[in-house]
Design a protein around this motif. Sequence first.
Motif, PDB file in Angstrom:
ATOM      1  N   SER A 156       0.857  -1.183   0.000  1.00  0.00           N
ATOM      2  CA  SER A 156       0.000   0.000   0.000  1.00  0.00           C
ATOM      3  C   SER A 156       0.895   1.236   0.000  1.00  0.00           C
ATOM      4  CB  SER A 156      -0.909   0.012   1.235  1.00  0.00           C
ATOM      5  OG  SER A 156      -1.447   1.293   1.463  1.00  0.00           O
ATOM      6  N   LYS A 174       0.487   3.017   3.325  1.00  0.00           N
ATOM      7  CA  LYS A 174       1.210   2.334   4.398  1.00  0.00           C
ATOM      8  C   LYS A 174       2.711   2.570   4.264  1.00  0.00           C
ATOM      9  CE  LYS A 174      -0.228  -1.741   5.557  1.00  0.00           C
ATOM     10  NZ  LYS A 174      -0.491  -3.205   5.532  1.00  0.00           N
ATOM     11  N   ARG A 185       3.447   6.054   5.565  1.00  0.00           N
ATOM     12  CA  ARG A 185       3.377   6.103   7.031  1.00  0.00           C
ATOM     13  C   ARG A 185       4.610   5.457   7.654  1.00  0.00           C
ATOM     14  NH1 ARG A 185      -2.113   4.728   6.199  1.00  0.00           N
ATOM     15  NH2 ARG A 185      -1.654   2.549   6.688  1.00  0.00           N
ATOM     16  N   ARG A 186       5.045   4.332   7.112  1.00  0.00           N
ATOM     17  CA  ARG A 186       6.214   3.646   7.666  1.00  0.00           C
ATOM     18  C   ARG A 186       7.483   4.474   7.509  1.00  0.00           C
ATOM     19  NH1 ARG A 186       5.308  -2.606   5.567  1.00  0.00           N
ATOM     20  NH2 ARG A 186       3.775  -3.209   7.152  1.00  0.00           N
TER      21      ARG A 186
END
Length: 382
Positions: free
Chosen positions: A79, A82, A85-86
């Motif tokens: 994603s 994702k 964000r990581r």
Amino acid sequence: MDSPARPRLAGLDGIRGLAALFVVLHHSYLMAFPGFPETHAPAWTGFLLYGHFAVVVFIVLSGFSLAVSPARNGWRLDSKAKFARRRAWRILPPYWPALLFSLVIAWTLAPQPGEGVPTGKSVVLYGLLLQDVFGSPSPNGAFWSIAVEAQLYFVFPLLLLALRRAGAAVMLGVATAIVMLIGLLAPHVSAVDALMRFTPQFAALFAAGVVAAGIVRAGEKWQRVRWQWWSFAAVVPVIALIVVMGPVWTTGNFIWVDLAASPAVALLLVAVATRQPKPLVRLLDTRPVRSLGSFSYSLYLTHAPIVVVVYTVVVGPLFGTGLGAFGVMLLICVPVTIAFARGFAAVFEIPFVKHRSWAALRAAMTTRTAKPKIEEPVPATD
């Protein structure tokens, strides 16, 4: 919950640690031998002029590390949201405290060499990782590359898309060709020259790291190749060029030298990831070197203000410049920056590496700080 641990590729943490340590040596060297790139230092110390190439290693290694998982998954991200964000979770929790630390040092003890005292504009631009877009006094000489790294995260999904559609050779070739076109036009077209502040060659270096990860995941046949010798063959002409042309030419042509050096770095990563040569991998995977790698990001973020203060307050007034001053700088700066970075990482970096969400981090902190519960005695029964 934390995500499951990924298989560790031996040696890569060690490369990160040694590259970060080299940057510490580089900045200590520049304080003792001012005048970069012509420092008039002893010839045998000349390699310490080139801390920039440690960043080259970081960028190629970043592309490599990020691509290992997609290489196993058809070059697809789980994603994009994702992934974003990581990446933010990984780089920002240590970066913002390091920014605050750097600002306090610059405001109260000593600003960075060649920079004015940071302003409110500096706070905003560096806080938003826009320092390579707009100019302002820098609170930390190492922070320029963090903005470049963050921008490459936006490029990463495009590189994966190109790789899926056209293959690794075409993706890397196109990325390199675009960078070369920028380098050729920059001296003649002002609009293109403005792009040079973004260090465009790092996009090609990052792409080289992505391709290197694909080689590692390509199968056993490719892992039997002696990649270390290909890396050695690739780096020798680059070193010869630097020695012959000298530091003034080299620093003025980083775009071309970086592009020339990237195959050697990428091939070295492939070699180490496939455990070649074994003596080097064993050295990189020793506990001290691997430990250094575990907080290398914190070391990179926090060392520059410490180096400047050590020289400004202690070494400069007592020893001036020269080889003696450099020796004292190393005796003080290496242990102090490592010790500080290790403590800094224990608070601002390692917990965010181990725990991939606020919920997981809070749960870990609660578990660590909770007092053992004293159970009530159970009444005796027949």
